[in-house]
Design a protein around this motif. Structure first.
Motif, PDB file in Angstrom:
ATOM      1  N   SER A 150     -11.094  12.487  38.382  1.00 54.63           N
ATOM      2  CA  SER A 150     -12.087  12.204  37.519  1.00 54.63           C
ATOM      3  C   SER A 150     -13.191  12.071  36.714  1.00 54.63           C
ATOM      4  CB  SER A 150     -13.741  12.167  38.535  1.00 54.63           C
ATOM      5  OG  SER A 150     -13.354  11.716  40.148  1.00 54.63           O
ATOM      6  N   ALA A 151     -12.771  13.460  36.022  1.00 57.89           N
ATOM      7  CA  ALA A 151     -13.123  13.990  34.992  1.00 57.89           C
ATOM      8  C   ALA A 151     -11.705  13.297  33.815  1.00 57.89           C
ATOM      9  CB  ALA A 151     -13.406  15.176  34.071  1.00 57.89           C
ATOM     10  N   TRP A 152     -10.685  13.504  34.250  1.00 60.48           N
ATOM     11  CA  TRP A 152      -9.686  12.883  33.191  1.00 60.48           C
ATOM     12  C   TRP A 152      -9.318  11.297  33.040  1.00 60.48           C
ATOM     13  CZ3 TRP A 152      -6.664  16.293  30.361  1.00 60.48           C
ATOM     14  CH2 TRP A 152      -6.302  17.464  30.514  1.00 60.48           C
ATOM     15  N   ARG A 153      -9.539  10.532  34.642  1.00 56.09           N
ATOM     16  CA  ARG A 153      -9.190   8.955  34.045  1.00 56.09           C
ATOM     17  C   ARG A 153      -9.684   8.511  32.665  1.00 56.09           C
ATOM     18  NH1 ARG A 153     -10.802   8.895  40.175  1.00 56.09           N
ATOM     19  NH2 ARG A 153      -8.857   9.087  41.291  1.00 56.09           N
ATOM     20  N   PRO A 154     -11.120   8.831  32.197  1.00 60.53           N
ATOM     21  CA  PRO A 154     -11.105   8.102  31.229  1.00 60.53           C
ATOM     22  C   PRO A 154     -10.064   8.239  30.133  1.00 60.53           C
ATOM     23  CG  PRO A 154     -13.323   8.629  32.333  1.00 60.53           C
ATOM     24  CD  PRO A 154     -11.899   9.210  32.810  1.00 60.53           C
ATOM     25  N   TRP A 155      -9.657   9.998  30.255  1.00 58.82           N
ATOM     26  CA  TRP A 155      -8.871  10.168  28.747  1.00 58.82           C
ATOM     27  C   TRP A 155      -7.370   9.143  29.071  1.00 58.82           C
ATOM     28  CZ3 TRP A 155      -4.386  13.027  29.289  1.00 58.82           C
ATOM     29  CH2 TRP A 155      -3.529  13.417  28.613  1.00 58.82           C
ATOM     30  N   LEU A 156      -7.153   9.728  30.170  1.00 62.80           N
ATOM     31  CA  LEU A 156      -5.879   9.375  30.862  1.00 62.80           C
ATOM     32  C   LEU A 156      -5.268   7.582  30.320  1.00 62.80           C
ATOM     33  CD1 LEU A 156      -2.915   9.243  31.536  1.00 62.80           C
ATOM     34  CD2 LEU A 156      -3.946   8.379  34.175  1.00 62.80           C
ATOM     35  N   ALA A 157      -6.096   6.982  30.535  1.00 61.65           N
ATOM     36  CA  ALA A 157      -6.338   5.113  30.224  1.00 61.65           C
ATOM     37  C   ALA A 157      -6.477   5.127  28.970  1.00 61.65           C
ATOM     38  CB  ALA A 157      -7.482   4.506  30.994  1.00 61.65           C
ATOM     39  N   LEU A 158      -7.296   6.300  28.383  1.00 60.43           N
ATOM     40  CA  LEU A 158      -7.297   5.691  26.816  1.00 60.43           C
ATOM     41  C   LEU A 158      -5.705   6.135  26.444  1.00 60.43           C
ATOM     42  CD1 LEU A 158      -8.303   5.329  23.971  1.00 60.43           C
ATOM     43  CD2 LEU A 158      -9.074   7.786  23.873  1.00 60.43           C
ATOM     44  N   THR A 159      -5.240   7.808  26.476  1.00 60.40           N
ATOM     45  CA  THR A 159      -3.625   7.936  26.503  1.00 60.40           C
ATOM     46  C   THR A 159      -2.819   6.444  26.164  1.00 60.40           C
ATOM     47  OG1 THR A 159      -4.495   9.836  26.201  1.00 60.40           O
ATOM     48  CG2 THR A 159      -2.171   9.278  26.249  1.00 60.40           C
ATOM     49  N   VAL A 160      -2.915   6.024  27.545  1.00 60.44           N
ATOM     50  CA  VAL A 160      -2.165   5.196  28.155  1.00 60.44           C
ATOM     51  C   VAL A 160      -1.793   4.311  27.313  1.00 60.44           C
ATOM     52  CG1 VAL A 160      -1.111   3.182  29.886  1.00 60.44           C
ATOM     53  CG2 VAL A 160      -1.367   5.801  30.432  1.00 60.44           C
ATOM     54  N   GLN A 161      -3.174   3.641  26.176  1.00 62.03           N
ATOM     55  CA  GLN A 161      -3.586   2.264  25.475  1.00 62.03           C
ATOM     56  C   GLN A 161      -2.790   3.086  24.184  1.00 62.03           C
ATOM     57  OE1 GLN A 161      -8.037   1.557  24.793  1.00 62.03           O
ATOM     58  NE2 GLN A 161      -7.695  -0.103  24.782  1.00 62.03           N
ATOM     59  N   GLU A 162      -3.213   3.889  24.065  1.00 65.28           N
ATOM     60  CA  GLU A 162      -2.994   4.372  22.621  1.00 65.28           C
ATOM     61  C   GLU A 162      -1.383   4.403  22.542  1.00 65.28           C
ATOM     62  OE1 GLU A 162      -4.492   8.361  21.780  1.00 65.28           O
ATOM     63  OE2 GLU A 162      -6.139   7.154  21.220  1.00 65.28           O
ATOM     64  N   PHE A 163      -0.462   4.892  23.502  1.00 62.02           N
ATOM     65  CA  PHE A 163       1.122   5.108  23.825  1.00 62.02           C
ATOM     66  C   PHE A 163       1.537   3.494  23.699  1.00 62.02           C
ATOM     67  CE2 PHE A 163       1.288   9.666  25.135  1.00 62.02           C
ATOM     68  CZ  PHE A 163       1.526  10.148  24.245  1.00 62.02           C
ATOM     69  N   ASP A 164       1.209   2.704  24.545  1.00 64.50           N
ATOM     70  CA  ASP A 164       1.106   1.532  24.490  1.00 64.50           C
ATOM     71  C   ASP A 164       0.937   0.792  23.185  1.00 64.50           C
ATOM     72  OD1 ASP A 164       1.861  -0.983  25.532  1.00 64.50           O
ATOM     73  OD2 ASP A 164      -0.318  -2.162  25.451  1.00 64.50           O
ATOM     74  N   ALA A 165      -0.336   0.830  22.028  1.00 61.86           N
ATOM     75  CA  ALA A 165       0.303   0.352  21.259  1.00 61.86           C
ATOM     76  C   ALA A 165       0.823   0.854  20.140  1.00 61.86           C
ATOM     77  CB  ALA A 165      -1.605   0.953  20.234  1.00 61.86           C
ATOM     78  N   TYR A 166       1.038   2.087  20.230  1.00 61.74           N
ATOM     79  CA  TYR A 166       1.955   2.848  19.014  1.00 61.74           C
ATOM     80  C   TYR A 166       3.922   2.347  19.347  1.00 61.74           C
ATOM     81  CZ  TYR A 166      -1.275   6.534  18.625  1.00 61.74           C
ATOM     82  OH  TYR A 166      -2.451   7.102  18.042  1.00 61.74           O
ATOM     83  N   ARG A 167       3.921   1.946  20.548  1.00 60.28           N
ATOM     84  CA  ARG A 167       4.978   1.998  21.084  1.00 60.28           C
ATOM     85  C   ARG A 167       5.699   0.454  20.429  1.00 60.28           C
ATOM     86  NH1 ARG A 167       6.419  -1.060  26.147  1.00 60.28           N
ATOM     87  NH2 ARG A 167       4.580  -2.355  26.891  1.00 60.28           N
ATOM     88  N   ARG A 168       4.458  -0.277  20.342  1.00 56.58           N
ATOM     89  CA  ARG A 168       4.989  -2.156  19.761  1.00 56.58           C
ATOM     90  C   ARG A 168       4.707  -2.041  18.506  1.00 56.58           C
ATOM     91  NH1 ARG A 168       4.401  -5.689  23.958  1.00 56.58           N
ATOM     92  NH2 ARG A 168       3.493  -4.648  25.774  1.00 56.58           N
ATOM     93  N   LEU A 169       3.852  -1.147  17.684  1.00 53.79           N
ATOM     94  CA  LEU A 169       3.658  -0.885  16.125  1.00 53.79           C
ATOM     95  C   LEU A 169       5.161  -0.176  16.007  1.00 53.79           C
ATOM     96  CD1 LEU A 169       1.912  -0.808  13.689  1.00 53.79           C
ATOM     97  CD2 LEU A 169       1.554   1.375  14.381  1.00 53.79           C
ATOM     98  N   LEU A 170       5.888   0.316  16.874  1.00 59.35           N
ATOM     99  CA  LEU A 170       7.053   0.758  16.507  1.00 59.35           C
ATOM    100  C   LEU A 170       7.906  -0.377  16.413  1.00 59.35           C
ATOM    101  CD1 LEU A 170       7.882   4.172  18.002  1.00 59.35           C
ATOM    102  CD2 LEU A 170       8.147   3.833  15.617  1.00 59.35           C
ATOM    103  N   ALA A 171       8.300  -1.282  17.294  1.00 62.96           N
ATOM    104  CA  ALA A 171       8.621  -2.613  17.419  1.00 62.96           C
ATOM    105  C   ALA A 171       8.608  -2.994  16.290  1.00 62.96           C
ATOM    106  CB  ALA A 171       8.676  -3.223  18.669  1.00 62.96           C
ATOM    107  N   GLU A 172       6.853  -3.699  16.222  1.00 61.78           N
ATOM    108  CA  GLU A 172       7.111  -4.271  14.671  1.00 61.78           C
ATOM    109  C   GLU A 172       7.247  -4.282  13.290  1.00 61.78           C
ATOM    110  OE1 GLU A 172       2.761  -4.464  14.883  1.00 61.78           O
ATOM    111  OE2 GLU A 172       2.774  -5.233  16.723  1.00 61.78           O
TER     112      GLU A 172
END
Length: 110
Positions: free
Chosen positions: A16-38
């Protein structure tokens, strides 16, 4: 193997304590992969990774072996069949570092 009720509660509390961190990390990685594409040059082939923080830019179209390296990447051939002409770029890093890679680098090589 059997676990005590106390051990199960500890596991649930940890998850439960790690869920917010994991959600943020997934969101950041998604932004990075899209930034690379752009931002990667059009001469470098790139497909969005689906479930990883590793990008596999295809340098085969530009004769990248002759280019000057500005970012350390791993030769894709080291990772098996299909890795020819590709490099492995780990984007599981901080936003400023991803931006630095893209701002200071128009050519990637290994």
């Amino acid at each position: 193997m059997r676990f005590s009720a106390g051990a199960l509660l500890e596991v649930e509390a940890t998850v439960s304590a790690w869920r917010p961190w994991l959600a943020l990390t997934v969101q950041e990685f998604d932004a990075y992969r899209r930034l690379l594409a752009e931002r990667l040059p059009e001469t470098i082939g790139y497909r969005l990774p689906e479930a990883t923080c590793l990008a596999w830019p295809d340098l085969g179209r530009q004769g990248a072996a002759e280019q000057e390296a500005r970012v350390l990447v791993s030769d894709g051939e080291l990772f098996g069949q299909g890795g020819e002409n590709h490099v492995r770029l780990d984007f599981g890093i901080s936003a400023p570092t991803v931006a630095e890679i893209l701002d200071g680098n128009s050519r990637l090589t290994c």
